[in-house]
Design a protein around this motif. Structure first.
Motif, mmCIF file in Angstrom:
data_model
loop_
_atom_site.group_PDB
_atom_site.id
_atom_site.type_symbol
_atom_site.label_atom_id
_atom_site.label_comp_id
_atom_site.label_asym_id
_atom_site.label_seq_id
_atom_site.Cartn_x
_atom_site.Cartn_y
_atom_site.Cartn_z
ATOM 1 N N ASN A 76 6.083 -1.610 21.187
ATOM 2 C CA ASN A 76 6.093 -0.904 22.321
ATOM 3 C C ASN A 76 6.956 -1.576 23.450
ATOM 4 N N ALA A 77 7.453 -2.724 23.222
ATOM 5 C CA ALA A 77 8.135 -3.318 24.539
ATOM 6 C C ALA A 77 9.681 -3.376 24.307
ATOM 7 N N TYR A 78 10.235 -3.634 25.335
ATOM 8 C CA TYR A 78 11.726 -3.890 25.655
ATOM 9 C C TYR A 78 11.873 -5.425 25.383
ATOM 10 N N HIS A 79 12.740 -5.855 24.556
ATOM 11 C CA HIS A 79 12.911 -7.257 24.178
ATOM 12 C C HIS A 79 14.256 -7.646 24.820
ATOM 13 N N LEU A 80 14.252 -8.686 25.758
ATOM 14 C CA LEU A 80 15.351 -9.127 26.615
ATOM 15 C C LEU A 80 15.651 -10.464 26.118
ATOM 16 N N PHE A 81 16.691 -10.862 25.604
ATOM 17 C CA PHE A 81 16.836 -12.017 24.905
ATOM 18 C C PHE A 81 18.433 -12.730 25.277
ATOM 19 N N GLY A 82 18.656 -13.813 25.432
ATOM 20 C CA GLY A 82 19.885 -14.380 25.492
ATOM 21 C C GLY A 82 20.247 -15.227 24.258
ATOM 22 N N GLU A 83 21.408 -14.824 23.848
ATOM 23 C CA GLU A 83 22.046 -15.655 22.569
ATOM 24 C C GLU A 83 22.995 -16.469 23.071
ATOM 25 N N ASP A 84 23.051 -17.574 22.218
ATOM 26 C CA ASP A 84 24.165 -18.624 22.481
ATOM 27 C C ASP A 84 24.614 -18.879 20.922
ATOM 28 N N GLN A 85 25.759 -18.331 20.479
ATOM 29 C CA GLN A 85 26.458 -18.522 19.054
ATOM 30 C C GLN A 85 25.215 -17.917 17.946
ATOM 31 N N GLY A 86 24.896 -16.944 18.437
ATOM 32 C CA GLY A 86 23.726 -16.294 17.538
ATOM 33 C C GLY A 86 22.235 -16.424 17.498
ATOM 34 N N GLU A 87 22.054 -17.751 18.413
ATOM 35 C CA GLU A 87 20.763 -18.471 18.378
ATOM 36 C C GLU A 87 20.193 -17.836 19.594
ATOM 37 N N VAL A 88 18.786 -17.348 19.595
ATOM 38 C CA VAL A 88 18.162 -16.858 20.580
ATOM 39 C C VAL A 88 17.761 -18.124 21.424
ATOM 40 N N VAL A 89 18.000 -18.199 22.670
ATOM 41 C CA VAL A 89 17.759 -19.380 23.370
ATOM 42 C C VAL A 89 16.897 -18.979 24.677
ATOM 43 N N GLY A 90 16.889 -17.991 24.901
ATOM 44 C CA GLY A 90 15.837 -17.410 26.285
ATOM 45 C C GLY A 90 15.174 -15.975 25.712
ATOM 46 N N TYR A 91 14.210 -15.773 26.048
ATOM 47 C CA TYR A 91 13.461 -14.584 25.704
ATOM 48 C C TYR A 91 12.257 -14.242 26.574
ATOM 49 N N LEU A 92 11.924 -12.800 26.683
ATOM 50 C CA LEU A 92 10.972 -12.391 27.350
ATOM 51 C C LEU A 92 10.818 -10.896 26.726
ATOM 52 N N ARG A 93 9.575 -10.376 26.868
ATOM 53 C CA ARG A 93 9.256 -8.929 26.669
ATOM 54 C C ARG A 93 9.013 -8.138 27.833
ATOM 55 N N ILE A 94 9.265 -7.137 27.977
ATOM 56 C CA ILE A 94 8.743 -6.202 28.985
ATOM 57 C C ILE A 94 7.979 -5.058 28.538
ATOM 58 N N LEU A 95 6.736 -4.798 29.182
ATOM 59 C CA LEU A 95 5.697 -3.780 28.488
ATOM 60 C C LEU A 95 5.671 -2.830 29.523
ATOM 61 N N PRO A 96 5.774 -1.492 28.956
ATOM 62 C CA PRO A 96 5.852 -0.396 29.887
ATOM 63 C C PRO A 96 4.391 -0.333 30.404
ATOM 64 N N LYS A 97 4.042 0.342 31.347
ATOM 65 C CA LYS A 97 2.584 0.423 32.064
ATOM 66 C C LYS A 97 2.032 1.126 30.909
ATOM 67 N N GLY A 98 0.524 0.469 31.072
ATOM 68 C CA GLY A 98 -0.513 1.162 30.316
ATOM 69 C C GLY A 98 -0.428 0.178 28.696
ATOM 70 N N ILE A 99 0.457 -0.507 28.420
ATOM 71 C CA ILE A 99 0.182 -1.303 27.215
ATOM 72 C C ILE A 99 -0.575 -2.409 27.491
ATOM 73 N N ALA A 100 -0.340 -3.471 28.613
ATOM 74 C CA ALA A 100 -1.176 -4.511 28.826
ATOM 75 C C ALA A 100 -2.036 -4.413 29.916
ATOM 76 N N TYR A 101 -1.389 -3.658 31.007
ATOM 77 C CA TYR A 101 -1.896 -3.446 32.317
ATOM 78 C C TYR A 101 -1.736 -2.134 32.750
ATOM 79 N N GLN A 102 -2.306 -1.630 33.796
ATOM 80 C CA GLN A 102 -1.779 -0.381 34.324
ATOM 81 C C GLN A 102 -0.466 -0.242 35.049
ATOM 82 N N GLU A 103 0.322 -1.453 35.136
ATOM 83 C CA GLU A 103 1.611 -1.636 35.754
ATOM 84 C C GLU A 103 2.403 -1.981 34.506
ATOM 85 N N ALA A 104 3.734 -2.044 34.599
ATOM 86 C CA ALA A 104 4.646 -2.641 33.690
ATOM 87 C C ALA A 104 4.348 -4.023 33.733
ATOM 88 N N ALA A 105 4.571 -4.983 32.680
ATOM 89 C CA ALA A 105 4.519 -6.340 32.490
ATOM 90 C C ALA A 105 5.530 -7.148 31.990
#
Length: 151
Positions: A44-73
């Motif tokens: 249910n998440a949006y996956h935000l990631f940074g790639e350098d030459q095809g390798e994921v080097v930074g990542y986080l996930r965004i959860l819409p409200k109601g998935i983990a908390y009442q707010e987005a996360a």
């Protein structure tokens, strides 16, 4: 650096593999934390990631409200060890906040941050909403970001 934000079903198999690989590398191996990383929230998440030459080097996930908390996360925030201290996390978290506010249209974001990152998140405007607590053996603190209303 190539930045992407994708829903779960938009990820390629290779992207998903690279994301799970770096999450295991940082959270399970590097931080020596045995926990259930695959928690069904990814679907249910949006996956935000940074790639350098095809390798994921930074990542986080965004959860819409109601998935983990009442707010987005925002969660699972990581930077690959060899890419730290280069401002990557600053850019990534800023992108996530902007995406939640502008694209998803939410005004509040809740996080469960590792306690040693308190000042980092305060720099974005997050405020502490809990005492320090243990999550998977690591000190965490709950924090909340609220968009300032312009009147």
């Amino acid at each position: 650096m190539d930045w992407k934000i994708k829903k779960f079903d938009e990820l390629t198999v290779k992207e998903l593999y690279e994301i799970l690989k770096v999450r295991a590398e940082v959270f399970i191996v590097e931080q020596e934390c045995v926990y259930q990383d695959l928690d069904t929230k990814d679907e249910n998440a949006y996956h935000l990631f940074g790639e350098d030459q095809g390798e994921v080097v930074g990542y986080l996930r965004i959860l819409p409200k109601g998935i983990a908390y009442q707010e987005a996360a925002i969660g699972r925030v990581l930077t690959k060890q060899t890419y730290r201290k280069k401002g990557l996390s600053l850019k990534m978290v800023k992108r996530a906040i902007d995406y939640i506010l502008e694209e998803i249209g939410e005004d509040a974001i809740r996080i469960s941050a590792q306690a040693y990152l308190l000042k980092f998140y305060e720099g974005f405007g997050f405020e502490t909403t809990s005492d320090v607590y243990l999550e998977d053996g690591i000190e965490h603190i709950e924090m909340l970001y609220k968009r300032l209303s312009v009147e």
